[in-house]
Design an enzyme around this catalytic site. Sequence first.
Site, PDB file in Angstrom:
ATOM      1  N   ASP A   7     -15.081  18.104  13.895  1.00 20.32           N
ATOM      2  CA  ASP A   7     -14.216  17.932  12.724  1.00 20.32           C
ATOM      3  C   ASP A   7     -15.099  17.296  11.653  1.00 20.32           C
ATOM      4  OD1 ASP A   7     -12.092  17.789  10.998  1.00 20.32           O
ATOM      5  OD2 ASP A   7     -11.124  16.120  12.015  1.00 20.32           O
ATOM      6  N   CYS A  60     -10.754  20.588   6.577  1.00 20.29           N
ATOM      7  CA  CYS A  60      -9.489  20.698   5.843  1.00 20.29           C
ATOM      8  C   CYS A  60      -9.785  21.331   4.482  1.00 20.29           C
ATOM      9  CB  CYS A  60      -8.794  19.352   5.713  1.00 20.29           C
ATOM     10  SG  CYS A  60      -9.784  18.068   4.969  1.00 20.29           S
TER      11      CYS A  60
END
Length: 104
Positions: A7, A60
């Site tokens: 991530d 994101c």
Amino acid sequence: YDKVLADVPCSSDGTLRKTPGVLDRWSTATGASLHALQASIAVRAAQLVKPGGTLVYSTCSLNPVEDEAVVAELLRADPSLTVIEDPRAPQLVRRPGLTTWKVL
């Protein structure tokens, strides 16, 4: 490891609706400036996954320089890797990734 989640730091442009302040800090250069770091984290994560294991690359961001371009670099760096759709998540809405994009 059997599974690794990468991530990575990103421009967060995919969170504009819930975090409007991101727009004040956003520029076209942000994604480009993060690409090398994102790619190096993804390559290292791939080195940590055992053969037959799973690597999940996550941002994101909606920017293809941060997403598809990093995955393309990862696949170029290690041709033994493949992209799969996880059959355990049939409810997840998917669409094919971009194969070309403009860099501004």
